[in-house]
Every structure is written in C-alpha cells, then in structure tokens.
Scaffold this motif. Structure first.
Motif, mmCIF file in Angstrom:
data_model
loop_
_atom_site.group_PDB
_atom_site.id
_atom_site.type_symbol
_atom_site.label_atom_id
_atom_site.label_comp_id
_atom_site.label_asym_id
_atom_site.label_seq_id
_atom_site.Cartn_x
_atom_site.Cartn_y
_atom_site.Cartn_z
ATOM 1 N N PHE A 1 64.613 81.075 -7.569
ATOM 2 C CA PHE A 1 64.673 79.799 -7.732
ATOM 3 C C PHE A 1 65.009 78.938 -6.427
ATOM 4 C CE2 PHE A 1 67.428 76.080 -8.897
ATOM 5 C CZ PHE A 1 66.522 75.456 -9.806
ATOM 6 N N VAL A 2 66.150 79.567 -5.852
ATOM 7 C CA VAL A 2 66.536 78.750 -4.649
ATOM 8 C C VAL A 2 65.376 78.871 -3.501
ATOM 9 C CG1 VAL A 2 68.035 79.048 -2.635
ATOM 10 C CG2 VAL A 2 68.899 79.373 -4.946
ATOM 11 N N VAL A 3 64.637 79.983 -3.324
ATOM 12 C CA VAL A 3 63.563 80.099 -2.423
ATOM 13 C C VAL A 3 62.440 78.788 -2.896
ATOM 14 C CG1 VAL A 3 61.864 81.442 -1.363
ATOM 15 C CG2 VAL A 3 64.204 82.224 -1.627
ATOM 16 N N VAL A 4 62.077 78.900 -3.912
ATOM 17 C CA VAL A 4 61.006 77.975 -4.390
ATOM 18 C C VAL A 4 61.545 76.532 -4.260
ATOM 19 C CG1 VAL A 4 59.789 77.156 -6.538
ATOM 20 C CG2 VAL A 4 59.859 79.588 -5.904
ATOM 21 N N ALA A 5 62.936 76.217 -4.689
ATOM 22 C CA ALA A 5 63.276 74.878 -4.621
ATOM 23 C C ALA A 5 63.287 74.646 -3.372
ATOM 24 C CB ALA A 5 64.706 74.625 -5.259
ATOM 25 N N PHE A 6 63.897 75.250 -2.136
ATOM 26 C CA PHE A 6 64.101 74.951 -0.964
ATOM 27 C C PHE A 6 62.567 74.718 -0.114
ATOM 28 C CE2 PHE A 6 64.353 76.065 3.658
ATOM 29 C CZ PHE A 6 65.250 75.157 4.138
ATOM 30 N N THR A 7 61.448 75.415 -0.572
ATOM 31 C CA THR A 7 60.317 75.284 -0.219
ATOM 32 C C THR A 7 59.577 74.175 -0.653
ATOM 33 O OG1 THR A 7 60.010 77.921 -0.171
ATOM 34 C CG2 THR A 7 57.890 76.349 -0.251
ATOM 35 N N LEU A 8 59.939 73.823 -1.923
ATOM 36 C CA LEU A 8 59.223 72.307 -2.440
ATOM 37 C C LEU A 8 59.934 71.281 -1.794
ATOM 38 C CD1 LEU A 8 58.969 73.109 -6.391
ATOM 39 C CD2 LEU A 8 57.222 72.999 -4.456
ATOM 40 N N LEU A 9 61.241 71.598 -1.328
ATOM 41 C CA LEU A 9 61.985 70.339 -1.039
ATOM 42 C C LEU A 9 61.517 69.982 0.647
ATOM 43 C CD1 LEU A 9 64.467 68.276 -0.442
ATOM 44 C CD2 LEU A 9 65.756 70.395 0.400
ATOM 45 N N ILE A 10 61.288 71.178 1.178
ATOM 46 C CA ILE A 10 60.732 71.229 2.827
ATOM 47 C C ILE A 10 59.279 70.474 2.591
ATOM 48 C CG2 ILE A 10 60.209 72.231 4.754
ATOM 49 C CD1 ILE A 10 63.049 72.140 4.374
ATOM 50 N N SER A 11 58.506 71.000 1.796
ATOM 51 C CA SER A 11 57.027 70.410 1.620
ATOM 52 C C SER A 11 57.240 68.856 1.157
ATOM 53 C CB SER A 11 56.308 71.178 0.597
ATOM 54 O OG SER A 11 56.315 72.481 1.008
ATOM 55 N N GLY A 12 57.974 68.379 0.066
ATOM 56 C CA GLY A 12 58.156 67.084 0.106
ATOM 57 C C GLY A 12 58.492 66.222 1.318
ATOM 58 N N LEU A 13 59.479 66.686 1.805
ATOM 59 C CA LEU A 13 59.984 65.819 3.015
ATOM 60 C C LEU A 13 58.878 65.828 4.020
ATOM 61 C CD1 LEU A 13 63.512 67.379 3.506
ATOM 62 C CD2 LEU A 13 62.928 65.229 2.702
ATOM 63 N N ASN A 14 57.845 66.841 4.386
ATOM 64 C CA ASN A 14 56.916 66.918 5.375
ATOM 65 C C ASN A 14 55.747 65.927 4.826
ATOM 66 O OD1 ASN A 14 57.977 68.469 7.249
ATOM 67 N ND2 ASN A 14 57.196 70.521 6.094
ATOM 68 N N LEU A 15 55.629 65.689 3.553
ATOM 69 C CA LEU A 15 54.631 64.954 2.912
ATOM 70 C C LEU A 15 54.936 63.486 2.961
ATOM 71 C CD1 LEU A 15 53.122 66.851 -0.117
ATOM 72 C CD2 LEU A 15 52.026 66.448 1.943
ATOM 73 N N ALA A 16 56.451 63.205 2.794
ATOM 74 C CA ALA A 16 56.973 61.837 2.793
ATOM 75 C C ALA A 16 56.836 61.506 4.083
ATOM 76 C CB ALA A 16 58.375 61.777 2.384
ATOM 77 N N ALA A 17 56.880 62.358 5.203
ATOM 78 C CA ALA A 17 56.965 62.134 6.591
ATOM 79 C C ALA A 17 55.552 61.848 7.154
ATOM 80 C CB ALA A 17 57.735 62.930 7.299
ATOM 81 N N GLY A 18 54.457 62.278 6.142
ATOM 82 C CA GLY A 18 53.153 61.905 6.739
ATOM 83 C C GLY A 18 52.565 63.069 7.713
ATOM 84 N N ARG A 19 53.240 64.090 7.645
ATOM 85 C CA ARG A 19 52.713 65.166 8.718
ATOM 86 C C ARG A 19 52.724 66.424 8.066
ATOM 87 N NH1 ARG A 19 57.472 67.252 11.230
ATOM 88 N NH2 ARG A 19 59.141 65.648 11.102
ATOM 89 N N PRO A 20 52.039 66.812 7.065
ATOM 90 C CA PRO A 20 52.308 68.276 6.491
ATOM 91 C C PRO A 20 51.815 69.234 7.638
ATOM 92 C CG PRO A 20 50.025 67.276 5.956
ATOM 93 C CD PRO A 20 51.152 66.147 6.430
ATOM 94 N N GLN A 21 52.770 70.396 7.667
ATOM 95 C CA GLN A 21 52.632 71.294 8.762
ATOM 96 C C GLN A 21 51.605 72.391 8.246
ATOM 97 O OE1 GLN A 21 56.572 72.901 9.342
ATOM 98 N NE2 GLN A 21 57.336 71.251 10.461
ATOM 99 N N MET A 22 50.700 72.678 9.114
ATOM 100 C CA MET A 22 49.744 73.654 9.095
ATOM 101 C C MET A 22 50.283 74.832 10.216
ATOM 102 S SD MET A 22 47.924 72.382 7.047
ATOM 103 C CE MET A 22 46.317 72.120 6.386
ATOM 104 N N LEU A 23 49.912 76.096 9.778
ATOM 105 C CA LEU A 23 50.200 77.016 10.747
ATOM 106 C C LEU A 23 49.098 77.140 11.732
ATOM 107 C CD1 LEU A 23 51.685 79.713 8.228
ATOM 108 C CD2 LEU A 23 53.149 78.256 9.919
ATOM 109 N N ALA A 24 48.025 77.181 11.309
ATOM 110 C CA ALA A 24 46.906 77.356 12.314
ATOM 111 C C ALA A 24 46.241 75.994 12.917
ATOM 112 C CB ALA A 24 45.481 77.905 11.513
ATOM 113 N N GLU A 25 47.406 75.148 13.170
ATOM 114 C CA GLU A 25 46.798 73.985 13.776
ATOM 115 C C GLU A 25 46.594 73.995 15.338
ATOM 116 O OE1 GLU A 25 49.313 69.833 14.159
ATOM 117 O OE2 GLU A 25 49.769 70.885 12.407
ATOM 118 N N GLY A 26 47.181 74.816 16.076
ATOM 119 C CA GLY A 26 46.882 74.869 17.459
ATOM 120 C C GLY A 26 48.089 75.637 18.080
ATOM 121 N N SER A 27 48.122 75.737 19.178
ATOM 122 C CA SER A 27 49.020 76.444 20.263
ATOM 123 C C SER A 27 49.981 75.455 20.504
ATOM 124 C CB SER A 27 48.424 77.077 21.480
ATOM 125 O OG SER A 27 47.504 77.896 21.306
ATOM 126 N N ALA A 28 51.104 75.872 20.707
ATOM 127 C CA ALA A 28 52.467 74.908 21.155
ATOM 128 C C ALA A 28 52.104 74.479 22.378
ATOM 129 C CB ALA A 28 53.595 75.680 20.942
#
Length: 71
Positions: A38-65
């Motif tokens: 439950f804690v892992v799922v809630a934390f994942t949803l919280l981080i996803s929601g914050l990223n969506l609210a900021a307008g920048r969803p994170q993608m792992l295969a977006e590119g090199s640093a």
C-alpha cells in the motif's frame, strides 16, 4: 494540535490498551506485506501526480543525461 497529531495520539492510546500477541503468526506477516504494498503504491501515485501537476511526466527512455553527453 492538528488533526494528524490527534489521530496519532489516539491510535497510540488504543494500541496501548489492547493486549499484544507475544508470538507473531501468518496474519501479522500478511498485514505487514499488505502495508508495504500500500505504501509503495501510494508513494508511486503521489510522485506521478506531482509530476503530472508540474506538466513534466518523467520518461525513462527520454534520452541521455546532459552531463554524460557533454564529456
């Protein structure tokens, strides 16, 4: 006191009043596992929601640093 503090104090008070088991059984292990999930799922949803609210969803295969590509 805030609502969270009141809830925490009442939870601690209720836990002290009930008798604790000396030997953990299978239901305790299942409860711990479910709480961890439950804690892992809630934390994942919280981080996803914050990223969506900021307008920048994170993608792992977006590119090199930029630090790595600049060398």
């Amino acid at each position: 006191m805030s609502i969270l503090e009141i809830a925490l104090v009442s939870h601690i008070w209720a836990r002290r009043r009930e008798k604790r088991q000396l030997v953990p059984d299978d239901t305790d292990a299942l409860r711990v596992l479910l709480r961890i999930v439950f804690v892992v799922v809630a934390f994942t949803l919280l981080i996803s929601g914050l990223n969506l609210a900021a307008g920048r969803p994170q993608m792992l295969a977006e590119g090199s640093a930029p630090v790595v590509t600049g060398r």
